[in-house]
Design a protein around this motif. Structure first.
Motif, mmCIF file in Angstrom:
data_model
loop_
_atom_site.group_PDB
_atom_site.id
_atom_site.type_symbol
_atom_site.label_atom_id
_atom_site.label_comp_id
_atom_site.label_asym_id
_atom_site.label_seq_id
_atom_site.Cartn_x
_atom_site.Cartn_y
_atom_site.Cartn_z
ATOM 1 N N LYS A 62 0.863 -1.192 0.000
ATOM 2 C CA LYS A 62 0.000 0.000 0.000
ATOM 3 C C LYS A 62 0.895 1.237 0.000
ATOM 4 O O LYS A 62 1.343 1.700 1.034
ATOM 5 C CB LYS A 62 -0.919 0.005 1.212
ATOM 6 N N TRP A 65 -3.998 -4.290 -8.719
ATOM 7 C CA TRP A 65 -4.615 -5.594 -8.482
ATOM 8 C C TRP A 65 -3.776 -6.717 -9.090
ATOM 9 O O TRP A 65 -3.053 -6.528 -10.058
ATOM 10 C CB TRP A 65 -6.051 -5.636 -8.995
ATOM 11 N N GLY A 97 -8.372 -10.898 -8.972
ATOM 12 C CA GLY A 97 -8.127 -9.643 -8.278
ATOM 13 C C GLY A 97 -8.757 -8.437 -8.937
ATOM 14 O O GLY A 97 -8.956 -7.405 -8.297
ATOM 15 N N TRP A 123 -10.403 -4.859 -2.861
ATOM 16 C CA TRP A 123 -9.145 -4.806 -2.111
ATOM 17 C C TRP A 123 -9.323 -3.858 -0.934
ATOM 18 O O TRP A 123 -9.932 -2.794 -1.061
ATOM 19 C CB TRP A 123 -8.015 -4.319 -3.013
ATOM 20 N N TRP A 157 -2.316 -3.829 0.507
ATOM 21 C CA TRP A 157 -3.661 -4.009 -0.006
ATOM 22 C C TRP A 157 -3.920 -5.504 0.040
ATOM 23 O O TRP A 157 -3.178 -6.285 -0.539
ATOM 24 C CB TRP A 157 -3.794 -3.482 -1.430
ATOM 25 N N LYS A 158 -4.944 -5.918 0.768
ATOM 26 C CA LYS A 158 -5.289 -7.333 0.917
ATOM 27 C C LYS A 158 -6.159 -7.756 -0.258
ATOM 28 O O LYS A 158 -7.225 -7.194 -0.489
ATOM 29 C CB LYS A 158 -6.013 -7.553 2.241
ATOM 30 N N GLY A 159 -5.671 -8.751 -0.987
ATOM 31 C CA GLY A 159 -6.360 -9.230 -2.165
ATOM 32 C C GLY A 159 -7.103 -10.531 -1.929
ATOM 33 O O GLY A 159 -7.338 -10.938 -0.793
#
Length: 190
Positions: free
Chosen positions: A73, A80, A98, A103, A116-118
């Motif tokens: 981040k 993505w 993604g 996200w 950033w959590k995908g």
């Protein structure tokens, strides 16, 4: 002396982090990075530079499987990434798209950095992360990619936490987290 103190402190605490693995090449489908012990939790830090990256799992016995993707981040815009799991015949058996995923920001306390959590491939737990599920013995490939195959990522594979059975193994696991990934990630990306 401070480093030894911090190593001993961190080694005695119960931990919940992935073993860090820095990927300095571009693992291709013909020359993938081999995932050893796929049930053991690992985080592969890599950078797409024009081609998809491939990770290979070979297991002679059934095993528990989990994988997910993160992106650093840097600002409020995210890059993505998607994950496909392929069998040995290149058939997609699991897909985590993604581009159609919401996200969200996520703080990683061990690396002390924001990501950033995908998307994930696992069993839904109605918690922050999914969990492992049983995969049949065989050969599998994890493909990491996006529309232009550009960008940094952290691929998590496995769920079981293991940081070595002796002090030497634990030191080899934690040294990159404490000395490289933690403080260094705040300035530069892997």
């Amino acid at each position: 002396m401070k480093i030894i103190f911090f190593l001993l402190l961190f080694l005695t605490l119960e931990v919940f982090a992935h073993q860090p693995k820095l990927i300095k090449n571009s693992p291709s489908q013909d020359n993938p990075h081999v995932v050893v012990n796929p049930e053991i939790s690992k985080a592969y830090y890599g950078k797409l530079t024009g081609d998809s990256h491939f990770y290979k799992i070979e297991s002679k016995k059934d095993f528990l499987f989990y994988t997910s993707i993160l992106s650093p981040k840097i600002n409020e815009n995210f890059k993505w990434l998607s994950i496909d799991v392929l069998d040995e015949n290149d058939n997609i058996i699991y897909k985590a798209d993604g581009s159609n995923f919401e996200w969200e920001p996520w703080y990683e306390p061990y690396a002390r950095d924001w990501y950033w959590k995908g998307p994930e491939i696992g069993t839904d737990t109605n918690k922050e992360f999914k969990t492992s599920f049983l995969m049949n013995a065989g050969t599998y490939f994890i493909k990491v990619f996006n529309q232009d195959n550009q960008g940094y990522y952290s691929l998590a594979v496995g769920e079981a936490e293991f940081f070595g059975s002796n002090l030497w193994e634990q030191t080899l696991t934690w040294a990159p987290i404490i000395l490289y990934i933690g403080p260094y990630m705040d300035i530069f990306h892997w």
